[in-house]
Design a protein around this motif. Structure first.
Motif, PDB file in Angstrom:
ATOM      1  N   ILE A  41     -12.088   9.106 -30.904  1.00  0.00           N
ATOM      2  CA  ILE A  41     -13.444   9.344 -31.404  1.00  0.00           C
ATOM      3  C   ILE A  41     -13.430  10.274 -32.611  1.00  0.00           C
ATOM      4  CG2 ILE A  41     -15.727  10.306 -30.837  1.00  0.00           C
ATOM      5  CD1 ILE A  41     -15.068   9.646 -27.879  1.00  0.00           C
ATOM      6  N   LEU A  42     -14.049   9.822 -33.705  1.00  0.00           N
ATOM      7  CA  LEU A  42     -14.338  10.678 -34.853  1.00  0.00           C
ATOM      8  C   LEU A  42     -15.854  10.884 -34.866  1.00  0.00           C
ATOM      9  CD1 LEU A  42     -12.077   9.121 -37.644  1.00  0.00           C
ATOM     10  CD2 LEU A  42     -11.574  11.028 -36.114  1.00  0.00           C
ATOM     11  N   PRO A  43     -16.332  12.069 -34.487  1.00  0.00           N
ATOM     12  CA  PRO A  43     -17.780  12.271 -34.336  1.00  0.00           C
ATOM     13  C   PRO A  43     -18.477  12.433 -35.683  1.00  0.00           C
ATOM     14  CG  PRO A  43     -16.582  14.267 -33.731  1.00  0.00           C
ATOM     15  CD  PRO A  43     -15.543  13.234 -34.062  1.00  0.00           C
ATOM     16  N   LEU A  44     -19.013  11.332 -36.205  1.00  0.00           N
ATOM     17  CA  LEU A  44     -19.619  11.317 -37.535  1.00  0.00           C
ATOM     18  C   LEU A  44     -21.118  11.057 -37.479  1.00  0.00           C
ATOM     19  CD1 LEU A  44     -16.914   9.162 -39.406  1.00  0.00           C
ATOM     20  CD2 LEU A  44     -17.013  11.652 -39.136  1.00  0.00           C
ATOM     21  N   GLY A  45     -21.709  11.105 -36.298  1.00  0.00           N
ATOM     22  CA  GLY A  45     -23.131  10.811 -36.163  1.00  0.00           C
ATOM     23  C   GLY A  45     -23.990  12.057 -36.215  1.00  0.00           C
ATOM     24  N   THR A  46     -25.209  11.919 -35.714  1.00  0.00           N
ATOM     25  CA  THR A  46     -26.166  13.027 -35.708  1.00  0.00           C
ATOM     26  C   THR A  46     -26.016  13.883 -34.460  1.00  0.00           C
ATOM     27  OG1 THR A  46     -27.724  11.690 -36.980  1.00  0.00           O
ATOM     28  CG2 THR A  46     -28.608  13.615 -35.860  1.00  0.00           C
ATOM     29  N   ALA A  47     -26.035  13.247 -33.296  1.00  0.00           N
ATOM     30  CA  ALA A  47     -25.996  13.996 -32.042  1.00  0.00           C
ATOM     31  C   ALA A  47     -24.579  14.222 -31.529  1.00  0.00           C
ATOM     32  CB  ALA A  47     -26.817  13.265 -30.983  1.00  0.00           C
ATOM     33  N   ASN A  48     -23.741  13.187 -31.574  1.00  0.00           N
ATOM     34  CA  ASN A  48     -22.344  13.272 -31.119  1.00  0.00           C
ATOM     35  C   ASN A  48     -22.240  13.799 -29.684  1.00  0.00           C
ATOM     36  OD1 ASN A  48     -21.213  12.477 -33.726  1.00  0.00           O
ATOM     37  ND2 ASN A  48     -21.889  14.483 -34.444  1.00  0.00           N
ATOM     38  N   ASP A  49     -23.068  13.255 -28.805  1.00  0.00           N
ATOM     39  CA  ASP A  49     -23.118  13.776 -27.441  1.00  0.00           C
ATOM     40  C   ASP A  49     -21.864  13.464 -26.636  1.00  0.00           C
ATOM     41  OD1 ASP A  49     -25.691  15.112 -27.196  1.00  0.00           O
ATOM     42  OD2 ASP A  49     -26.549  13.162 -27.638  1.00  0.00           O
ATOM     43  N   LEU A  50     -21.253  12.306 -26.851  1.00  0.00           N
ATOM     44  CA  LEU A  50     -20.012  12.010 -26.130  1.00  0.00           C
ATOM     45  C   LEU A  50     -18.912  12.967 -26.561  1.00  0.00           C
ATOM     46  CD1 LEU A  50     -18.430  10.313 -24.132  1.00  0.00           C
ATOM     47  CD2 LEU A  50     -17.935   8.688 -25.982  1.00  0.00           C
ATOM     48  N   ALA A  51     -18.838  13.273 -27.849  1.00  0.00           N
ATOM     49  CA  ALA A  51     -17.849  14.243 -28.329  1.00  0.00           C
ATOM     50  C   ALA A  51     -18.088  15.608 -27.690  1.00  0.00           C
ATOM     51  CB  ALA A  51     -17.911  14.340 -29.853  1.00  0.00           C
ATOM     52  N   ARG A  52     -19.343  16.018 -27.563  1.00  0.00           N
ATOM     53  CA  ARG A  52     -19.665  17.294 -26.908  1.00  0.00           C
ATOM     54  C   ARG A  52     -19.189  17.280 -25.454  1.00  0.00           C
ATOM     55  NH1 ARG A  52     -23.946  20.017 -29.793  1.00  0.00           N
ATOM     56  NH2 ARG A  52     -24.860  18.649 -31.368  1.00  0.00           N
ATOM     57  N   THR A  53     -19.479  16.171 -24.770  1.00  0.00           N
ATOM     58  CA  THR A  53     -19.097  16.062 -23.364  1.00  0.00           C
ATOM     59  C   THR A  53     -17.585  16.196 -23.187  1.00  0.00           C
ATOM     60  OG1 THR A  53     -21.011  14.704 -22.771  1.00  0.00           O
ATOM     61  CG2 THR A  53     -19.054  14.475 -21.390  1.00  0.00           C
ATOM     62  N   LEU A  54     -16.818  15.637 -24.124  1.00  0.00           N
ATOM     63  CA  LEU A  54     -15.357  15.626 -24.035  1.00  0.00           C
ATOM     64  C   LEU A  54     -14.700  16.793 -24.778  1.00  0.00           C
ATOM     65  CD1 LEU A  54     -14.876  11.796 -24.622  1.00  0.00           C
ATOM     66  CD2 LEU A  54     -14.589  13.013 -22.452  1.00  0.00           C
ATOM     67  N   ASN A  55     -15.518  17.704 -25.327  1.00  0.00           N
ATOM     68  CA  ASN A  55     -15.012  18.866 -26.079  1.00  0.00           C
ATOM     69  C   ASN A  55     -14.191  18.472 -27.299  1.00  0.00           C
ATOM     70  OD1 ASN A  55     -16.106  20.923 -24.331  1.00  0.00           O
ATOM     71  ND2 ASN A  55     -14.523  20.368 -22.851  1.00  0.00           N
TER      72      ASN A  55
END
Length: 289
Positions: free
Chosen positions: A84-98
């Motif tokens: 995952i490269l978190p390039l969106g606005t919320a990036n909630d999955l990236a937050r969940t996975l640290n």
């Protein structure tokens, strides 16, 4: 060269267009061989994954939660791990996975190669990572324009929510879980698989993406002033403390409504009620720190 990956960048994501050259540079430093496919329409993602799945070891997706939601079904089908490269606005999955939001650090997570098995949610044949919902959140999704997200970033969710919540109307629904049938009048029902959604709000204060359960809450407002404690408690996942918020856990949940309501999965409207939800344990492998 070492491992081979399919790199998919959503050019319409908040930082997608500018991030591709940096990502390529960092991945080559990790001795990754890349097949690069920038996409303009998220609906193309699954087609591309299925086309190349025999040639690659894993898939890297650059974009937001909606982009990830568009590719998840093809990943389950092909049994390919996800970077995952978190390039969106919320990036909630990236937050969940640290997963770090900075490009170099996010690439390093993938390059280092540590994998974690996560659960997925499932509703009416559609997989999701974070949360599925109906009611208020669907109205927010419909009102939340790309321009507003680009201008305000994660604050766009809060701004739009305040505009929508003042006109929210309750609807009747029946919740079935673990042999219980619960009639409700609600403005929103949300069913979470992961921890975060909507720009960093917690679905439950102890939710995890590998806990093999779904967390449901139903906002059953009766008075306009109840909006204010809700705004305070909801982002922290403490809404269970409010008497007018119903919370339930379960592995399978059904929602029935008198008329059909749209269902939002990870920020995208993908199905309608009646809706059957399940948790799928250890459904996908993801690169994590």
């Amino acid at each position: 060269m070492g491992r081979k990956a399919l790199l998919l960048i959503n050019r319409h994501s908040r930082k997608g267009e500018k991030s591709l050259p940096l990502a390529v540079e960092y991945f080559y430093a990790h001795d990754l061989e890349l097949i690069i496919k920038p996409v303009k329409d998220a609906q193309e993602l699954g087609i591309v994954v299925r086309e190349y799945h025999h040639q690659i070891d894993f898939v890297i997706v650059g974009g937001g939660d909606g982009t990830l939601n568009a590719v998840v079904d093809s990943l389950v089908e092909t049994n390919l791990p996800l970077g995952i490269l978190p390039l969106g606005t919320a990036n909630d999955l990236a937050r969940t996975l640290n997963i770090p939001l900075a490009m170099r650090e996010a690439c390093n997570v993938i390059g280092n190669g540590k994998l974690k098995s996560i659960d997925l949610g499932w509703v009416n044949g559609k997989y999701f990572f974070n949360v599925a919902s109906m009611g208020l959140s669907v109205d927010i999704t419909k009102k939340l324009s790309r321009g507003v997200k680009r201008r305000w970033g994660v604050f766009a969710y809060a701004i739009t929510a305040l505009q929508v919540i003042s006109t929210a109307r309750r609807f009747s629904a029946t919740i079935k879980v673990d042999n219980q049938t619960l009639p409700v009048k609600t403005v929103q029902i949300a069913i979470g698989n992961g921890r975060y959604y909507g720009g960093g709000m917690a679905i439950a204060n102890d939710a995890a993406i590998d806990d093999q359960r779904l967390d449901l809450y139903s906002i059953e407002l009766q008075h306009w002033w109840q909006i204010f404690p809700l705004i305070w408690h909801l982002p922290k996942g403490e809404h269970h403390q409010l008497q007018w918020v119903r919370t339930i856990e379960g592995k399978e949940i059904e929602i029935h409504t008198y008329k059909s309501y749209s269902v939002n999965t990870d920020g995208e409207i993908t199905t309608i009620t009646p809706a059957k939800f399940k948790v799928i344990p250890h459904a996908l492998k993801v690169f994590v720190p």
